[in-house]
Enzyme design. Structure first.
Site, PDB file in Angstrom:
ATOM      1  N   GLN A 276      -3.377  20.202  -5.198  1.00 46.73           N
ATOM      2  CA  GLN A 276      -3.265  19.658  -3.848  1.00 46.73           C
ATOM      3  C   GLN A 276      -1.935  20.067  -3.229  1.00 46.73           C
ATOM      4  O   GLN A 276      -1.814  21.158  -2.675  1.00 46.73           O
ATOM      5  CB  GLN A 276      -3.447  18.143  -3.870  1.00 46.73           C
ATOM      6  CG  GLN A 276      -3.587  17.515  -2.495  1.00 46.73           C
ATOM      7  CD  GLN A 276      -4.034  16.058  -2.587  1.00 46.73           C
ATOM      8  OE1 GLN A 276      -4.768  15.663  -3.468  1.00 46.73           O
ATOM      9  NE2 GLN A 276      -3.567  15.257  -1.659  1.00 46.73           N
ATOM     10  N   CYS A 277      -0.926  19.238  -3.322  1.00 51.27           N
ATOM     11  CA  CYS A 277       0.333  19.547  -2.641  1.00 51.27           C
ATOM     12  C   CYS A 277       1.050  20.756  -3.238  1.00 51.27           C
ATOM     13  O   CYS A 277       1.660  21.542  -2.517  1.00 51.27           O
ATOM     14  CB  CYS A 277       1.237  18.324  -2.647  1.00 51.27           C
ATOM     15  SG  CYS A 277       0.542  16.949  -1.686  1.00 51.27           S
ATOM     16  N   CYS A 278       0.963  20.920  -4.565  1.00 43.49           N
ATOM     17  CA  CYS A 278       1.633  22.072  -5.190  1.00 43.49           C
ATOM     18  C   CYS A 278       0.938  23.375  -4.809  1.00 43.49           C
ATOM     19  O   CYS A 278       1.590  24.354  -4.424  1.00 43.49           O
ATOM     20  CB  CYS A 278       1.669  21.901  -6.703  1.00 43.49           C
ATOM     21  SG  CYS A 278       2.673  20.505  -7.246  1.00 43.49           S
TER      22      CYS A 278
ATOM     23  N   THR B 161       1.391  24.098  -0.971  1.00 43.21           N
ATOM     24  CA  THR B 161       2.732  24.591  -0.672  1.00 43.21           C
ATOM     25  C   THR B 161       2.882  26.041  -1.120  1.00 43.21           C
ATOM     26  O   THR B 161       3.513  26.861  -0.426  1.00 43.21           O
ATOM     27  CB  THR B 161       3.787  23.708  -1.375  1.00 43.21           C
ATOM     28  OG1 THR B 161       3.701  22.377  -0.859  1.00 43.21           O
ATOM     29  CG2 THR B 161       5.196  24.245  -1.146  1.00 43.21           C
TER      30      THR B 161
END
Length: 199
Positions: free
Chosen positions: A116-118, A121
């Site tokens: 998700q966020c990793c 990004t």
């Protein structure tokens, strides 16, 4: 070539979720500290990212008190701590400006959640022109229920469902999606074996 380690969302909010007991790397604090120590020794900037959802009333609402680094993580003076409100660490922050001001060209990514966020990004960073390294064993995630799963199930029910995506499957998919397209995939040990940078 100047590098920065981006530590994404290794925060108490996740440990408050019942599903955290099934996390891929429950020792994420120890793993993060190993990676941070290696990067500091090599002269890389360390940037700490937190995820906040102001006004949501949930575990990511700063007013609840869980939007803080997990115990055992200690930023040094001068290491930026940035709170984002989007999945990636760029869109709702001044991260790109900070990196540009410091002449950073290469980013190492770690944290929560793997896919998700990793991962998001990493994809955005690659599109912005950074050379991305995804430190896969310094990330953590939890099993993902199928989109049609009924709400409110116990962790045991979630794990027993054959449609639940396991953490092993999530990590494998993320590696396949990123490698050769958006990032180089590596491990903490591989990062630690790199020589110190000359900045």
């Amino acid at each position: 070539m100047k590098k920065a380690l981006i530590v994404i969302d290794v925060q108490e909010s996740f440990r408050q979720q019942p599903i955290w007991e099934a996390a891929s790397n429950p020792d994420i604090v120890d793993r993060t500290n190993r990676l941070v120590s290696a990067c500091r020794a090599q002269g890389h900037l360390v940037v700490w990212i937190l995820d906040g959802e102001p006004g949501s009333g949930g575990l990511f609402d700063p007013d609840r008190g869980f939007v803080r680094l997990m115990a055992g993580l200690e930023p040094l003076p001068g290491e930026p701590i940035i709170t984002k409100t989007s999945h990636n660490a760029f869109t709702t922050t001044n991260l790109q400006q900070l990196l540009t001001q410091r002449g950073i060209t290469d980013l190492l990514i770690s944290g929560i959640r793997t896919e998700q966020c990793c991962e998001t990004t990493t994809r955005v960073g690659a599109d912005l022109g950074y050379k991305m390294t995804y430190v896969v064993d310094a990330t953590a995630t939890t099993p993902i229920e199928h989109r049609d799963a009924p709400p409110g199930r116990s962790v045991a029910e979630i794990l027993a469902d054959p449609l639940t995506l396991t953490t092993e499957e999530i990590v494998r998919r993320t590696e396949y999606a990123l490698a050769g397209r958006f990032a180089t995939i590596c491990t903490i040990n591989e990062v630690a074996a790199q020589p110190a940078s000359i900045n």
